[in-house]
Motif scaffolding. Structure first.
Motif, PDB file in Angstrom:
ATOM      1  N   MET A 166       0.846  -1.203   0.000  1.00 19.55           N
ATOM      2  CA  MET A 166       0.000   0.000   0.000  1.00 19.55           C
ATOM      3  C   MET A 166       0.874   1.243   0.000  1.00 19.55           C
ATOM      4  O   MET A 166       1.795   1.356   0.792  1.00 19.55           O
ATOM      5  CB  MET A 166      -0.857   0.039   1.268  1.00 19.55           C
ATOM      6  CG  MET A 166      -2.173  -0.671   1.135  1.00 19.55           C
ATOM      7  SD  MET A 166      -3.360   0.367   0.283  1.00 19.55           S
ATOM      8  CE  MET A 166      -4.727  -0.773   0.204  1.00 19.55           C
ATOM      9  N   PHE A 201       0.287   5.401   0.211  1.00 18.05           N
ATOM     10  CA  PHE A 201      -0.711   6.459   0.378  1.00 18.05           C
ATOM     11  C   PHE A 201      -0.175   7.803  -0.089  1.00 18.05           C
ATOM     12  O   PHE A 201       1.035   7.962  -0.277  1.00 18.05           O
ATOM     13  CB  PHE A 201      -1.184   6.501   1.828  1.00 18.05           C
ATOM     14  CG  PHE A 201      -2.122   5.376   2.145  1.00 18.05           C
ATOM     15  CD1 PHE A 201      -3.378   5.339   1.579  1.00 18.05           C
ATOM     16  CD2 PHE A 201      -1.743   4.330   2.968  1.00 18.05           C
ATOM     17  CE1 PHE A 201      -4.246   4.292   1.828  1.00 18.05           C
ATOM     18  CE2 PHE A 201      -2.601   3.274   3.227  1.00 18.05           C
ATOM     19  CZ  PHE A 201      -3.861   3.265   2.657  1.00 18.05           C
ATOM     20  N   VAL A 260       5.003   8.504   4.595  1.00 21.58           N
ATOM     21  CA  VAL A 260       5.272   8.332   6.014  1.00 21.58           C
ATOM     22  C   VAL A 260       6.583   7.571   6.151  1.00 21.58           C
ATOM     23  O   VAL A 260       6.649   6.378   5.887  1.00 21.58           O
ATOM     24  CB  VAL A 260       4.158   7.533   6.708  1.00 21.58           C
ATOM     25  CG1 VAL A 260       4.512   7.324   8.169  1.00 21.58           C
ATOM     26  CG2 VAL A 260       2.831   8.236   6.580  1.00 21.58           C
ATOM     27  N   GLY A 261       7.634   8.294   6.505  1.00 20.23           N
ATOM     28  CA  GLY A 261       8.874   7.620   6.851  1.00 20.23           C
ATOM     29  C   GLY A 261       8.758   7.203   8.295  1.00 20.23           C
ATOM     30  O   GLY A 261       8.449   8.016   9.152  1.00 20.23           O
ATOM     31  N   LEU A 262       8.944   5.931   8.572  1.00 15.24           N
ATOM     32  CA  LEU A 262       8.923   5.519   9.977  1.00 15.24           C
ATOM     33  C   LEU A 262      10.157   6.091  10.664  1.00 15.24           C
ATOM     34  O   LEU A 262      11.188   6.296  10.029  1.00 15.24           O
ATOM     35  CB  LEU A 262       8.930   3.994  10.072  1.00 15.24           C
ATOM     36  CG  LEU A 262       7.663   3.296   9.610  1.00 15.24           C
ATOM     37  CD1 LEU A 262       7.853   1.795   9.636  1.00 15.24           C
ATOM     38  CD2 LEU A 262       6.492   3.685  10.491  1.00 15.24           C
ATOM     39  N   PRO A 263      10.068   6.370  11.971  1.00 12.78           N
ATOM     40  CA  PRO A 263      11.216   6.941  12.685  1.00 12.78           C
ATOM     41  C   PRO A 263      12.306   5.894  12.899  1.00 12.78           C
ATOM     42  O   PRO A 263      12.700   5.613  14.026  1.00 12.78           O
ATOM     43  CB  PRO A 263      10.606   7.436  14.000  1.00 12.78           C
ATOM     44  CG  PRO A 263       9.402   6.606  14.194  1.00 12.78           C
ATOM     45  CD  PRO A 263       8.899   6.233  12.824  1.00 12.78           C
ATOM     46  N   LEU A 264      12.747   5.306  11.827  1.00 15.02           N
ATOM     47  CA  LEU A 264      13.813   4.309  11.848  1.00 15.02           C
ATOM     48  C   LEU A 264      14.791   4.686  10.746  1.00 15.02           C
ATOM     49  O   LEU A 264      14.494   5.548   9.927  1.00 15.02           O
ATOM     50  CB  LEU A 264      13.248   2.919  11.548  1.00 15.02           C
ATOM     51  CG  LEU A 264      12.170   2.346  12.454  1.00 15.02           C
ATOM     52  CD1 LEU A 264      11.561   1.122  11.810  1.00 15.02           C
ATOM     53  CD2 LEU A 264      12.736   2.010  13.814  1.00 15.02           C
ATOM     54  N   ASN A 300      13.660   0.889   7.753  1.00 14.39           N
ATOM     55  CA  ASN A 300      12.357   1.176   7.166  1.00 14.39           C
ATOM     56  C   ASN A 300      11.974   0.105   6.159  1.00 14.39           C
ATOM     57  O   ASN A 300      10.874  -0.421   6.184  1.00 14.39           O
ATOM     58  CB  ASN A 300      12.406   2.536   6.450  1.00 14.39           C
ATOM     59  CG  ASN A 300      11.709   3.624   7.233  1.00 14.39           C
ATOM     60  OD1 ASN A 300      10.493   3.671   7.277  1.00 14.39           O
ATOM     61  ND2 ASN A 300      12.480   4.476   7.872  1.00 14.39           N
ATOM     62  N   TYR A 326      11.623  -3.442   7.547  1.00 15.95           N
ATOM     63  CA  TYR A 326      10.632  -3.593   8.624  1.00 15.95           C
ATOM     64  C   TYR A 326       9.663  -4.750   8.365  1.00 15.95           C
ATOM     65  O   TYR A 326       9.530  -5.663   9.186  1.00 15.95           O
ATOM     66  CB  TYR A 326       9.844  -2.286   8.790  1.00 15.95           C
ATOM     67  CG  TYR A 326       8.908  -2.286   9.972  1.00 15.95           C
ATOM     68  CD1 TYR A 326       9.363  -1.939  11.235  1.00 15.95           C
ATOM     69  CD2 TYR A 326       7.567  -2.646   9.838  1.00 15.95           C
ATOM     70  CE1 TYR A 326       8.515  -1.955  12.325  1.00 15.95           C
ATOM     71  CE2 TYR A 326       6.713  -2.674  10.921  1.00 15.95           C
ATOM     72  CZ  TYR A 326       7.198  -2.315  12.158  1.00 15.95           C
ATOM     73  OH  TYR A 326       6.358  -2.339  13.247  1.00 15.95           O
ATOM     74  N   LEU A 359      17.826   8.571   9.401  1.00 14.82           N
ATOM     75  CA  LEU A 359      16.407   8.407   9.735  1.00 14.82           C
ATOM     76  C   LEU A 359      15.530   8.635   8.502  1.00 14.82           C
ATOM     77  O   LEU A 359      15.723   9.608   7.774  1.00 14.82           O
ATOM     78  CB  LEU A 359      16.016   9.408  10.812  1.00 14.82           C
ATOM     79  CG  LEU A 359      16.431   9.048  12.238  1.00 14.82           C
ATOM     80  CD1 LEU A 359      16.047  10.161  13.182  1.00 14.82           C
ATOM     81  CD2 LEU A 359      15.779   7.753  12.656  1.00 14.82           C
ATOM     82  N   THR A 394      12.618   9.665   8.477  1.00 13.75           N
ATOM     83  CA  THR A 394      11.844  10.895   8.642  1.00 13.75           C
ATOM     84  C   THR A 394      12.643  12.124   8.254  1.00 13.75           C
ATOM     85  O   THR A 394      12.082  13.198   8.111  1.00 13.75           O
ATOM     86  CB  THR A 394      11.403  11.039  10.108  1.00 13.75           C
ATOM     87  OG1 THR A 394      12.490  10.667  10.943  1.00 13.75           O
ATOM     88  CG2 THR A 394      10.226  10.164  10.409  1.00 13.75           C
ATOM     89  N   LYS A 395      13.972  11.977   8.082  1.00 17.18           N
ATOM     90  CA  LYS A 395      14.793  13.142   7.739  1.00 17.18           C
ATOM     91  C   LYS A 395      14.967  13.287   6.225  1.00 17.18           C
ATOM     92  O   LYS A 395      15.535  14.261   5.763  1.00 17.18           O
ATOM     93  CB  LYS A 395      16.184  13.030   8.391  1.00 17.18           C
ATOM     94  CG  LYS A 395      16.159  13.019   9.910  1.00 17.18           C
ATOM     95  CD  LYS A 395      16.291  14.416  10.470  1.00 17.18           C
ATOM     96  CE  LYS A 395      16.637  14.408  11.950  1.00 17.18           C
ATOM     97  NZ  LYS A 395      15.489  13.992  12.786  1.00 17.18           N
ATOM     98  N   ARG A 448       9.146   0.286   0.705  1.00 15.92           N
ATOM     99  CA  ARG A 448       8.615  -0.499   1.817  1.00 15.92           C
ATOM    100  C   ARG A 448       7.442  -1.357   1.359  1.00 15.92           C
ATOM    101  O   ARG A 448       7.296  -2.508   1.769  1.00 15.92           O
ATOM    102  CB  ARG A 448       8.165   0.443   2.931  1.00 15.92           C
ATOM    103  CG  ARG A 448       9.045   0.382   4.128  1.00 15.92           C
ATOM    104  CD  ARG A 448       8.677   1.392   5.178  1.00 15.92           C
ATOM    105  NE  ARG A 448       7.361   1.975   5.027  1.00 15.92           N
ATOM    106  CZ  ARG A 448       7.063   3.194   5.462  1.00 15.92           C
ATOM    107  NH1 ARG A 448       7.975   3.928   6.054  1.00 15.92           N
ATOM    108  NH2 ARG A 448       5.856   3.666   5.320  1.00 15.92           N
TER     109      ARG A 448
END
Lengths: 256, 429
Positions: free
Chosen positions: A93, A95, A99-103, A108, A111, A148, A150-151, A164
């Protein structure tokens, strides 16, 4: 039960979804062919995303939702699937908002395989590289796999999300307006990837960009105010004479 | 000809009734405003064609002299200030800052019109200023003023908060100074509490806090995780939420009575460290649950959905993403309850605190002086007894005890703040 290899991969049968009193999907019946790109077009709020959420049953997480009808994946109704994780493992999926996971970048992508029990480092390494390459992100992150997620920039995060989604080797890939946060050049790269990927998996592509659907899709469904207006092969939908005159108007930008 | 003063063109006008025929200098002023207007426009057109519109910060000033050749203008006279638009596109205005004149020519015409009925008096100054591109109107100026006021008021209130704290601290320390020493901490009270230190109550409080947290933290955190991550939005969840909120609001003396009934009598702990700790645990539980839920709720929902979409179960998502990113908030909530448990007197009053008990204050035995079945002394209760129940206790002893209790709470809060700052520094989204 439909045996694998059959032309239809996912089938909606009289699916109606209600959020409280408001219907998000009304009596949708359509068939999504295997190993093709199935485009879903339609104006905002027409139920496109809801339709995607039915396939992997993330619709379950929406509070107060009521679903009627059947969604068949390989002939089996997803709403009677016992172990929903097994279903979701087969469906990738993506979207609209990344959304980057905080990893880290590596973690990521690793995961989903890890959560599915893959521990072998070499296997994970190979998988992570393959997915990142497929998502056209590898060259940009190969030297900073621990950074990260998220960065990363918005466009990179979206490609990370796609990597992912591919990481659990899905049989179905659902993309919900993936190109909103991605620049046009990257979008073209990803589109090329999708054309490659359809040999391995069925792709359901929700898009606001009629041109994108025209470029990629083999079959197209047109939704408007939670109803299925038209569905058919792309060359018919985008022709002068689609099944419904509304489709022609929408595709030509006359409304919507 | 115009003289340039700090980017301002200054012209002079002779007093009314003069027959001067000058060109606007101080020595040879214009005869009248009409004459000034005509000549200035003419002059600027001829000599300075570019100055049709005044450039940035430029001003044209018309000064009415007392008499020709007489020095600088009188500063106290009223100044008429008009504005010219910064570009040529402005519509016809009335010379105010909000609606400036479009150029120098219409500005002069406007000035003439405004001053037509009035004689200029000696020292009057008419200023034509180029309006700045971004001009704050009344609303904008009010915004700035209100903003500044709000900031000052809020800062003053905050400063006012710090003052009482400093006052209490300095007062406590001054009063307690004579007894504060290492020996005060590690010696038992002696001579009917009128001498010695506070080892027995200090270690009693540490015991109570540690055991109560050992009970409350796991239960509270696990319950918080369930309520935030698993519980559906149904009447049962709402009932539990209501109960938690109300439990947090129950007065501590009521907790004490509950503790007597449930732990001392029903569970058969008797008045003991165990019963008192359990009562404190019940008291701190709701706040731990609430802070845990808040910490969990601060983790964006999109992270969970991303994990679920990849086939991760709820528990896998909690373990790998939600808890690692909320543990700081959870710990903070738990640690803050230490200070509450350490400070309360009422819940331990009937359940396990004792007026005086002699415990070893030397050697290894002094570290574990109480067993779970013993009653114990506690700092808060000790402070209460030596302040009100025992006569002949020096003020310094009382304040010393208060300082230690205060210091304990302060230290715990510092730990909590450090944890929070550390975790915030490596916040990952």
């Amino acid at each position: 039960m439909v045996e694998p290899g059959h032309a239809t991969h996912i089938a909606f049968r009289n699916v109606t979804v209600r959020y409280g009193a408001k219907a998000a999907l009304q009596d949708i019946t359509l068939a999504i062919p295997r190993h093709q790109i199935f485009g879903i077009i339609g104006p905002a709020n027409s139920g496109k995303t809801t339709l995607l959420k039915c396939i992997n049953r993330t619709i379950d997480f929406v509070p107060g939702v009521k679903v009627e009808g059947e969604v068949l994946v390989d002939g089996e109704n997803v709403f009677s699937v016992r172990n929903v994780y097994d279903l979701r493992r087969q469906i990738g999926m993506v979207f609209p908002l990344p959304v980057g996971l905080p990893l880290g970048v590596y973690d990521n992508v690793a995961y989903a395989p890890r959560m599915a029990g893959v521990r072998d480092r070499a296997e994970l390494d190979a998988l992570v590289e393959k997915c990142l390459r497929q998502a056209a992100l590898w060259d940009e992150v190969k030297d900073r796999m621990q950074m990260l997620g998220t960065k990363l920039s918005g466009g990179q995060q979206q490609r990370l999300t796609i990597a992912r989604a591919l990481s659990h080797r899905p049989k179905i890939l659902c993309l919900d307006e993936f190109s909103i946060a991605v620049d046009p050049v990257t979008t073209m790269k990803i589109e090329d990837v999708l054309l490659e990927l359809k040999r391995e998996m069925t792709i359901v592509l929700v898009t606001n960009l009629v041109q994108q659907a025209r470029r990629l899709a083999d079959h197209v469904a047109f939704l408007n105010s939670s109803q299925l207006v038209d569905v058919g092969p792309a060359d018919v939908i985008f022709s002068e004479r689609p099944g419904n005159p509304m489709t022609f108007d929408y595709v030509r930008g006359l409304f919507g | 000809m115009p003289e340039l003063f700090d980017r301002a063109f200054q012209y002079f006008i002779a007093p009314a009734g003069s027959d001067e025929r000058g060109d606007g200098t101080a020595a040879r002023p214009f005869q009248s405003l009409e004459r000034a207007a005509a000549l200035i426009v003419d002059n600027h057109r001829k000599e300075l064609p570019a100055v049709k519109v005044l450039s940035g910060g430029d001003e044209v000033e018309l000064v009415c002299l007392e008499r020709p050749g007489f020095g600088s203008p009188l500063r106290k006279q009223p100044r008429f200030r008009y504005f010219v638009a910064p570009d040529e596109v402005a519509l016809a205005g009335d010379g105010t800052e909000a609606a400036p004149w479009p150029d120098l020519e219409s500005a002069m015409a406007g000035v003439l019109q405004i001053h037509a009925g009035r004689q200029l008096r000696a020292g009057d100054r008419i200023q034509l200023t180029r309006r700045e591109v971004f001009t704050a109107g009344i609303i904008e100026r009010r915004k700035v003023a209100v903003d500044r006021l709000a900031k000052v008021v809020l800062a003053a209130v905050t400063a006012g908060l710090v003052l009482p704290l400093l006052a209490i601290l300095s007062y406590l320390f001054t009063k307690a100074w004579p007894v504060l020493s290492w020996r005060f901490l590690i010696e038992n009270p002696q001579n009917y509490m009128t001498a010695g230190g506070i080892w027995a109550p200090l270690v009693g409080t540490l015991y109570l806090v540690a055991i109560s947290l050992a009970i409350a933290a796991p239960i509270g955190v696990l319950a918080g995780v369930y309520l935030n991550e698993y519980a559906g939005d149904n009447w049962l969840t709402r009932l539990v939420n209501l109960a938690v909120v109300n439990l947090a609001g129950v007065p501590s003396i009521v907790h004490a009575l509950f503790g007597v009934g449930a732990f001392v009598l029903f569970a058969g702990f008797g008045r003991s460290v165990m019963a008192a700790s359990a009562t404190l645990a019940i008291m701190t539980l709701p706040v731990i649950i609430t802070s845990t839920r808040e910490a969990l709720a601060a983790v964006p929902q999109s992270f969970r959905e991303a994990c679920w979409n990849m086939g991760a179960s709820r528990w896998q998502t909690i373990r790998t993403i939600v808890l690692p990113n909320s543990i700081g908030g959870i710990l903070t909530g738990v640690i803050l309850q230490v200070s509450r448990a350490a400070g309360e007197t009422a819940p331990i009053l009937f359940t396990g605190a004792v007026f005086y008990v002699a415990v070893p204050d030397r050697g290894l035995a002094s570290i574990f002086p109480y067993s779970l079945n013993d009653r114990c002394m506690a700092l808060s209760y000790h402070l209460f007894t030596i302040s009100t129940q025992v006569t002949g206790v020096s003020e310094a002893l009382q304040y010393g005890t208060a300082v230690v209790l205060f210091g304990l709470v302060l230290m715990v809060n510092l730990v909590s703040i450090t944890v929070r700052v550390y975790l915030r520094s490596r916040k990952r989204w």
